[in-house]
Design a protein around this motif. Structure first.
Motif, mmCIF file in Angstrom:
data_model
loop_
_atom_site.group_PDB
_atom_site.id
_atom_site.type_symbol
_atom_site.label_atom_id
_atom_site.label_comp_id
_atom_site.label_asym_id
_atom_site.label_seq_id
_atom_site.Cartn_x
_atom_site.Cartn_y
_atom_site.Cartn_z
ATOM 1 N N LEU A 187 74.706 30.803 -36.367
ATOM 2 C CA LEU A 187 75.002 29.661 -35.499
ATOM 3 C C LEU A 187 74.290 28.388 -35.956
ATOM 4 O O LEU A 187 74.423 27.349 -35.307
ATOM 5 C CB LEU A 187 74.586 29.998 -34.058
ATOM 6 C CG LEU A 187 75.372 31.117 -33.382
ATOM 7 C CD1 LEU A 187 74.678 31.540 -32.084
ATOM 8 C CD2 LEU A 187 76.812 30.686 -33.097
ATOM 9 N N LYS A 188 73.506 28.493 -37.056
ATOM 10 C CA LYS A 188 72.738 27.365 -37.615
ATOM 11 C C LYS A 188 71.666 26.852 -36.652
ATOM 12 O O LYS A 188 71.262 25.681 -36.724
ATOM 13 C CB LYS A 188 73.680 26.211 -38.035
ATOM 14 C CG LYS A 188 74.707 26.613 -39.081
ATOM 15 C CD LYS A 188 74.031 27.062 -40.384
ATOM 16 C CE LYS A 188 75.028 27.299 -41.507
ATOM 17 N NZ LYS A 188 75.887 28.490 -41.282
ATOM 18 N N ARG A 189 71.192 27.724 -35.794
ATOM 19 C CA ARG A 189 70.059 27.389 -34.924
ATOM 20 C C ARG A 189 68.802 27.831 -35.665
ATOM 21 O O ARG A 189 68.145 28.818 -35.322
ATOM 22 C CB ARG A 189 70.206 28.064 -33.565
ATOM 23 C CG ARG A 189 71.392 27.549 -32.757
ATOM 24 C CD ARG A 189 71.641 28.349 -31.490
ATOM 25 N NE ARG A 189 70.486 28.417 -30.614
ATOM 26 C CZ ARG A 189 70.488 29.013 -29.410
ATOM 27 N NH1 ARG A 189 71.615 29.555 -28.948
ATOM 28 N NH2 ARG A 189 69.399 29.042 -28.669
ATOM 29 N N LEU A 190 68.454 27.073 -36.698
ATOM 30 C CA LEU A 190 67.439 27.521 -37.648
ATOM 31 C C LEU A 190 66.036 27.583 -37.043
ATOM 32 O O LEU A 190 65.262 28.491 -37.366
ATOM 33 C CB LEU A 190 67.450 26.618 -38.879
ATOM 34 C CG LEU A 190 68.788 26.531 -39.631
ATOM 35 C CD1 LEU A 190 68.602 25.785 -40.956
ATOM 36 C CD2 LEU A 190 69.384 27.907 -39.869
ATOM 37 N N ASN A 191 65.684 26.657 -36.198
ATOM 38 C CA ASN A 191 64.354 26.693 -35.585
ATOM 39 C C ASN A 191 64.200 27.906 -34.674
ATOM 40 O O ASN A 191 63.143 28.552 -34.651
ATOM 41 C CB ASN A 191 64.090 25.399 -34.807
ATOM 42 C CG ASN A 191 63.920 24.201 -35.721
ATOM 43 O OD1 ASN A 191 63.583 24.345 -36.906
ATOM 44 N ND2 ASN A 191 64.144 23.013 -35.185
ATOM 45 N N ASP A 192 65.267 28.217 -33.919
ATOM 46 C CA ASP A 192 65.218 29.403 -33.055
ATOM 47 C C ASP A 192 65.116 30.670 -33.901
ATOM 48 O O ASP A 192 64.380 31.606 -33.561
ATOM 49 C CB ASP A 192 66.463 29.468 -32.173
ATOM 50 C CG ASP A 192 66.487 28.391 -31.110
ATOM 51 O OD1 ASP A 192 65.393 27.962 -30.687
ATOM 52 O OD2 ASP A 192 67.586 27.971 -30.711
ATOM 53 N N ALA A 193 65.864 30.704 -35.004
ATOM 54 C CA ALA A 193 65.800 31.856 -35.897
ATOM 55 C C ALA A 193 64.397 32.008 -36.471
ATOM 56 O O ALA A 193 63.855 33.118 -36.544
ATOM 57 C CB ALA A 193 66.824 31.712 -37.018
ATOM 58 N N CYS A 201 71.871 36.260 -35.472
ATOM 59 C CA CYS A 201 72.895 35.462 -34.779
ATOM 60 C C CYS A 201 72.570 33.971 -34.862
ATOM 61 O O CYS A 201 73.453 33.144 -35.119
ATOM 62 C CB CYS A 201 72.991 35.895 -33.318
ATOM 63 S SG CYS A 201 73.620 37.560 -33.058
ATOM 64 N N TYR A 202 71.297 33.627 -34.640
ATOM 65 C CA TYR A 202 70.906 32.216 -34.699
ATOM 66 C C TYR A 202 71.139 31.633 -36.093
ATOM 67 O O TYR A 202 71.531 30.467 -36.228
ATOM 68 C CB TYR A 202 69.428 32.065 -34.318
ATOM 69 C CG TYR A 202 69.134 32.220 -32.846
ATOM 70 C CD1 TYR A 202 70.099 31.964 -31.874
ATOM 71 C CD2 TYR A 202 67.867 32.611 -32.410
ATOM 72 C CE1 TYR A 202 69.821 32.084 -30.522
ATOM 73 C CE2 TYR A 202 67.573 32.739 -31.062
ATOM 74 C CZ TYR A 202 68.545 32.476 -30.120
ATOM 75 O OH TYR A 202 68.262 32.602 -28.774
ATOM 76 N N SER A 254 68.948 38.362 -25.612
ATOM 77 C CA SER A 254 67.902 37.625 -24.885
ATOM 78 C C SER A 254 67.566 38.292 -23.561
ATOM 79 O O SER A 254 66.400 38.296 -23.141
ATOM 80 C CB SER A 254 68.341 36.178 -24.645
ATOM 81 O OG SER A 254 68.483 35.478 -25.862
ATOM 82 N N ARG A 281 68.733 38.991 -32.891
ATOM 83 C CA ARG A 281 69.006 37.659 -32.336
ATOM 84 C C ARG A 281 68.817 36.590 -33.403
ATOM 85 O O ARG A 281 69.595 35.620 -33.472
ATOM 86 C CB ARG A 281 68.107 37.397 -31.129
ATOM 87 C CG ARG A 281 68.484 36.100 -30.401
ATOM 88 C CD ARG A 281 67.733 35.922 -29.093
ATOM 89 N NE ARG A 281 66.315 35.681 -29.302
ATOM 90 C CZ ARG A 281 65.447 35.408 -28.322
ATOM 91 N NH1 ARG A 281 65.870 35.378 -27.061
ATOM 92 N NH2 ARG A 281 64.167 35.210 -28.575
ATOM 93 N N SER A 311 77.273 33.866 -30.259
ATOM 94 C CA SER A 311 76.633 33.204 -29.127
ATOM 95 C C SER A 311 76.442 34.180 -27.974
ATOM 96 O O SER A 311 75.357 34.259 -27.380
ATOM 97 C CB SER A 311 77.475 32.007 -28.683
ATOM 98 O OG SER A 311 76.875 31.356 -27.581
#
Length: 321
Positions: free
Chosen positions: A258-264, A254-255, A236, A251, A229
């Motif tokens: 963190l399972k922030r798949l849309n951001d990835a 990292c996403y 960023s 980044r 995170s």
């Protein structure tokens, strides 16, 4: 995975040999995002970190430039520039070699040799490139940018000890250089010496509190330590100012964790627009597709990454992490 990106947007008029040589170097760096530019060489060559106001430095006595554009030397360099425009690195190299042979005592030859080495590096002729960077440094031993170029090549060749020697020499010559300190920090981090890496990144911050290299380096350090995170936040900060494919890829990685798949997905898409032949980005997209259970898409990305140079064993290991 250590990737550097250099972007140049100023294209000077072709008025004399030195400026034309500078254009050769600028074009190479702009096309390949690799070796750095030398547009003048004096007794000292001090490099200033991007975005910093130049610091005071010793007075220089730049070499006198021959303004006679009819000389064979100038004509050879002019021909080399034309081949660089057409992306023909081999022919550009041959014309710069002809320039060197035409006037072996020309004081601009350190710059010519440097550009020859850069062209050879892009062609994978690493041994020749090292030889010519070294010959150029024999002529101008205090040229910081030449040392940075040779160090980066040594790193690419896995000659880490020699790369470290060149980076440390840069630090001795230029107390304000941050590129060498960043590279030394990344090498220390990959060797497991995170304390030294942090010290070097903090030294960059002392030199320039707003340096993107400080935030990038600390982002890599936090990523290595599992603080994804915080790493994403640091990446960023640099991306807002100077986005590039490598930062977006880091980044995105990292996403993904963190399972922030849309951001990835957004970062991978943007990075591929900048660097469509970067194998690592297809590996990242394969990871994304695996997490989304898109098996066919994942396999296509794996095949593309292999075609671009990654081994299947490395990819398999990365996907299992």
């Amino acid at each position: 995975m250590i990737l550097k990106n250099f972007t140049y947007s100023i294209w000077p008029d072709l008025l004399c040999v030195a400026r034309l040589l500078a254009v050769v170097a600028v074009m190479l760096a702009w096309q390949q995002g690799g070796a750095q530019v030398i547009n003048s060489i004096g007794e000292e060559n001090m490099k200033v970190e991007r975005g910093m106001k130049p610091k005071p430095k010793p007075a220089e006595s730049p070499y006198v430039v021959d303004l006679n554009t009819e000389t064979p030397y100038f004509q050879c360099v002019d021909s080399a520039q034309n081949y660089i425009y057409s992306h023909d690195w081999a022919m550009a190299e041959q014309w710069l070699l002809k320039a060197f042979v035409a006037e072996p005592d020309n004081p601009n030859n350190s710059l010519v040799l440097s550009n020859i080495a850069t062209l050879q590096r892009y062609q994978g002729k690493y041994a020749d490139a090292v030889k010519n960077y070294t010959l150029a440094l024999d002529m101008t031993p205090h040229a910081v940018t030449l040392l940075l170029n040779r160090a980066a090549l040594y790193f690419e060749m896995d000659s880490i000890g020699r790369a470290v020697d060149d980076y440390e020499r840069v630090c001795e010559l230029d107390p304000y250089d941050t590129e060498a300190r960043y590279s030394l920090g990344v090498i220390a981090m990959e060797e497991g010496d995170t304390k030294r890496a942090e010290d070097l990144f903090n030294e960059i911050k002392r030199i320039n509190p707003n340096s993107g290299l400080y935030h990038e380096g600390m982002g890599l350090l936090h990523k290595r330590n599992g603080n994804y995170s915080r790493a994403a936040e640091l990446f960023s900060q640099v991306i807002k100012v100077q986005p590039n494919a490598q930062l977006l890829g880091n980044r995105a990685d990292c996403y993904l964790i963190l399972k922030r798949l849309n951001d990835a997905e957004d970062d991978i898409r943007a990075a591929l627009e900048m660097a469509p032949d970067d194998a690592y980005l297809y590996l990242l997209r394969a990871k994304l597709n695996k997490l989304r259970f898109e098996r066919d898409e994942m396999q296509r990305d794996i095949d593309t990454a292999v075609a671009l140079g990654l081994s299947r064993d490395y990819i398999k290991q990365s996907l299992e992490e």
